[in-house]
Design an enzyme around this catalytic site. Structure first.
Site, PDB file in Angstrom:
ATOM      1  N   ASP A 144      -0.574  -2.997   3.629  1.00 35.78           N
ATOM      2  CA  ASP A 144      -0.154  -4.401   3.652  1.00 35.78           C
ATOM      3  C   ASP A 144      -0.831  -5.509   3.900  1.00 35.78           C
ATOM      4  O   ASP A 144      -2.282  -5.353   3.414  1.00 35.78           O
ATOM      5  CB  ASP A 144       1.079  -4.342   4.815  1.00 35.78           C
ATOM      6  CG  ASP A 144       2.094  -5.268   4.665  1.00 35.78           C
ATOM      7  OD1 ASP A 144       1.993  -6.257   4.429  1.00 35.78           O
ATOM      8  OD2 ASP A 144       3.255  -4.414   4.655  1.00 35.78           O
ATOM      9  N   HIS A 213       3.207 -11.056   6.693  1.00 34.01           N
ATOM     10  CA  HIS A 213       3.845  -9.896   5.930  1.00 34.01           C
ATOM     11  C   HIS A 213       3.497  -8.729   7.046  1.00 34.01           C
ATOM     12  O   HIS A 213       4.478  -7.976   7.333  1.00 34.01           O
ATOM     13  CB  HIS A 213       3.791  -9.904   4.719  1.00 34.01           C
ATOM     14  CG  HIS A 213       4.571  -8.871   4.071  1.00 34.01           C
ATOM     15  ND1 HIS A 213       4.188  -7.622   3.717  1.00 34.01           N
ATOM     16  CD2 HIS A 213       5.665  -9.254   3.140  1.00 34.01           C
ATOM     17  CE1 HIS A 213       5.338  -7.050   3.117  1.00 34.01           C
ATOM     18  NE2 HIS A 213       6.212  -8.036   2.721  1.00 34.01           N
ATOM     19  N   SER A 537      10.905  -5.326   1.718  1.00 35.25           N
ATOM     20  CA  SER A 537       9.552  -5.234   2.655  1.00 35.25           C
ATOM     21  C   SER A 537      10.159  -5.029   3.792  1.00 35.25           C
ATOM     22  O   SER A 537       9.380  -4.203   4.598  1.00 35.25           O
ATOM     23  CB  SER A 537       8.798  -6.652   2.390  1.00 35.25           C
ATOM     24  OG  SER A 537       8.174  -6.490   1.294  1.00 35.25           O
TER      25      SER A 537
END
Length: 750
Positions: A144, A213, A537
């Site tokens: 990620d 994220h 996600s």
């Protein structure tokens, strides 16, 4: 022409020619990143490592221009080969090497951007959390954008020692210290490829997350217990990951929202070497065949090492858009939660109404005049329609006039300095936290009640109180399939049903770096330690966490066994008792939308039977796709393999039967079930069908006399008459202990 002019013209021609040659010579060929597959059996024994061999190959092509380092990464586990910066001429030369198998130009991809454990049925006192000790001892590798190590979600309180088998490391930056601990046990950076492509804006080479994220996905999968977490008061409670006892390792591959194939390959290669148990990827690249798909290739290598790989299905929303769909990857779509964020308004007649709101402040609007315009309905609250003198300091109701969005209406309310807004919309809206003034969104049925009161009370119409920052649970229907969740049929191989399952992916609360702007309030950026994000996600790390719990309870289970348990125990009925629906249309969905259904962790712990797949099963599947030797070598990393069956039938927990006008109207399947339940078990068949299809199964009873015993069955799916484009049903095996092993069967007619 005079002699003088003749020589002048010749001289001019020669100068022009020389100038053109110089121009050509002064423009060297452009360097691009390429992924190179090699036959490792060709490596001379004089080279101690693959990397020194790779460097020698590159040096033989030519010297790097401007001192650039050609080699980006050497790969050892995910593939045999390397990634490098090369010119077209160097690529042509490399293809002539006897070690060359395949080469392609790197592609750029993208990221697929506290109540959810309870929504999935996880409880402290019983079930999977209790049996797995919250995933203790399992290592989840996150591919990620990095992680924020100081987040409370990564505190090591109550964590066991780091497993002795762990080989990873914590990569420190010279300018930005990065602390690891017993929760966050590793963090490394792989962004050479994206930097070479000029798509990186990382301030340094630290594993630190500057996007948010990776911090969000990591804390969703395995964040520790953090009381009092919320986004500006919404969803206030204890934040925890799905597997709070598991360890986390971060492999940073993005710093600006984009990803490069070379970096993702390097990260997955390192994760395999480090010893992760679970690999989670909330990102993807464009659709290509499996042998060209770096995530598919690397995942197959991980599966060979018994590492469970879970990926996001993508956020394209439409049919034929699923990503990361190789049958050895668990592909996850997104669903909603039964939670909503609200505000309430009480009118002067004591009528109280509830609507959507995520205004980021606990403001109170008390004893204020209510304004409802008496002008043209079509222009209600549209740009320039209101006068400051009429609405200043009042609560204004805006009709759903179709000529302006609620965001445009709120801008108009802000322009005329209204105190608050009451807006009308019948669908669930997103980004409502971006509204500039305190606003409440009501359905048209509630709007008609306010309109009636405002007209009758005229100038005396008022609002007694408006309250914000409220959270409501038990919202119906839930779950629904998120509108953005990518749907099947799969564009690469429609014979495999994807997504496999869905999990929470809408407005998921999880950790985020405090330096990342969560939303804007006036001219200010607002930060928070926890924030809501939506996307597949967010759903993939939920499944990564559940897989970690299952791995802790059943360490002997293969990745295929874990996926089978998740799929065959998933549910397809919402809290209204109806089939899962589409979030926007509220129409009933199909397995093309939600796969086997919504994840059900506690049931997955005891599935009764599993559809297992070994390495040869995947090899046979690839053989059936008709790949040539070069393509098979690229994905298998082997120079020799054997194909033991014809066709692409694989022991998958779902079925897809594709028919066309000129094809037979019957599709046959063979499946093998393994008993992981009670030694003595008898399973009876139940089939469910819809219009246009028939399912036949032999035998109709499966008897098991020992654990891990295997039983085979054959199924045939027949299309009848004028079947619809999509029909579906189920094959279900039910035993005396009420284990229900359910597999969706999808019929596609073209």
């Amino acid at each position: 022409m005079s002699v003088c002019n003749y020589y002048i013209s010749i001289l001019t021609f020669l100068l022009a020619l020389l100038f053109g040659i110089n121009n050509v010579l002064s423009k060297p060929e452009e360097y691009k990143t390429y992924i190179v597959h090699l036959d490792h059996s060709q490596k001379p024994s004089s080279f101690l490592t693959h990397e020194t061999w790779h460097q020698t190959i590159l040096k033989s092509l030519s010297k790097p221009v401007h001192g650039k380092e050609m080699l980006l990464y050497s790969y050892y586990h995910v593939m045999n080969g390397f990634s490098a910066r090369l010119t077209p001429a160097q690529v042509s030369k490399l293809k002539k090497s006897p070690a060359h198998i395949a080469i392609h130009e790197e592609k750029i991809g993208k990221l697929f951007t506290t109540h959810s454990p309870q929504f999935m049925g996880l409880r402290h006192s019983s079930g999977l959390w209790n049996a797995s000790s919250y995933g203790e001892g399992v290592i989840i590798g996150m591919i990620d954008s990095g992680v924020w190590p100081e987040s409370e979600s990564f505190n090591e309180k109550g964590m066991p020692p780091i497993p002795t088998r762990w080989k990873g490391k914590c990569q420190n930056s010279t300018t930005n210290p990065f602390p690891c601990n017993r929760k966050l046990i590793g963090a490394q950076v792989f962004i050479k490829g994206i930097q070479a492509a000029d798509e990186s804006d990382s301030p340094d080479d630290s594993p630190r997350d500057f996007l948010g994220h990776g911090t969000h996905t990591s804390s969703t999968a395995a964040g520790n217990h953090v009381p009092g977490a919320s986004q500006f008061g919404y969803a206030n409670g204890v934040a925890r990951g799905i597997a709070p006892g598991a360890h986390v390792a971060m492999y940073k591959v993005s710093s600006g929202g984009f990803i490069a194939e070379s970096d993702v390959l390097a990260a997955m290669d390192q994760a395999i070497a480090d010893g992760v148990d679970i690999m989670s990827l909330s990102l993807g690249f464009d659709h290509v065949p499996y042998f060209q798909d770096v995530i598919a290739t690397a995942s197959l290598s991980a599966i060979e090492k018994e590492i469970f790989v879970v990926c996001s299905a993508g956020n394209d929303g439409a049919p034929n858009t699923t990503f990361n769909s190789a049958p050895w990857i668990t592909t996850v779509g997104a669903g909603t939660l039964d939670r909503s964020f609200i505000a309430t308004v009480t009118l002067g007649n004591d009528l109280t109404l509830e609507g959507q709101s995520k205004f980021p402040d606990r403001v109170l609007v008390v004893d204020t005049l209510l304004y409802y315009g008496k002008g043209d309905f079509e222009k209600s609250c549209s740009d320039g329609a209101l006068n400051v003198s009429e609405v200043f300091g009042k609560v204004v109701m805006c009709d759903n006039n179709g000529s302006s969005t609620i965001f445009e209406q709120v801008r108009e309310l802000a322009r005329v300095e209204a105190l608050a807004g009451i807006l009308i919309a019948d669908e669930t809206l997103y980004n409502i936290d971006e509204l500039e003034i305190p606003s409440l969104i009501l359905p048209s049925s509630s709007g008609s009640l306010i309109r009636k009161y405002a007209i009758e009370a005229a100038d005396d119409a008022s609002v007694k109180i408006m309250r914000f920052v409220l959270t409501s649970f038990g919202t119906k229907p839930a779950p629904q399939v998120a509108f953005f969740s990518s749907r099947g049929p799969d564009p690469v191989n429609p014979n495999i049903l994807k997504p496999d399952i869905i999990a929470p992916g809408v407005e998921v609360l999880a950790a985020i770096p405090p330096i990342v702007s969560v939303e804007q309030f006036g001219n200010y950026d607002l930060g928070s330690d926890y924030a809501f994000l939506s996307g597949t996600s967010m759903s993939a790390p939920h499944v990564a966490g559940v897989a970690a719990l299952l791995k802790a309870v059943h360490p002997e289970w293969s990745p295929a066994a874990i996926r089978s348990a998740l799929m065959t125990t998933a549910y397809t009925v919402d809290n209204n008792g109806t089939t899962l629906t589409n979030q926007f249309t509220s129409l009933s969905g199909t397995p093309l939308d939600y796969g086997a259904g919504h994840i059900n962790p506690n049931k997955a712990m005891d599935p009764g039977l599993i559809y297992d797949i070994d390495w040869q099963g995947y090899v046979d599947f690839l053989c059936g796709l008709g790949y040539n030797d070069t393509e098979m070598k690229a994905i298998l990393r082997q120079s020799k393999w054997s194909c033991s069956q014809e066709g692409t039938d694989i022991n998958y927990p779902s079925f897809v039967a594709m028919f066309s006008a000129d094809s037979p109207n019957v599709k046959n399947f063979t499946r093998v079930l393994t008993n992981v339940g009670d030694d003595q078990s008898v399973y009876q068949l139940i089939t469910e069908t819809s219009q246009g299809m028939t399912i036949k199964v032999e035998p109709t009873t499966l008897t098991f006399t020992s654990k891990y015993q295997k039983q085979k069955f054959a199924a045939s799916v027949q299309m009848n008459g004028k079947a619809p484009p999509v029909a579906y049903g189920y094959v279900k095996w039910i035993d005396q202990n009420n284990h229900i092993v359910a597999s969706p069967v999808v019929v596609l007619n073209s």
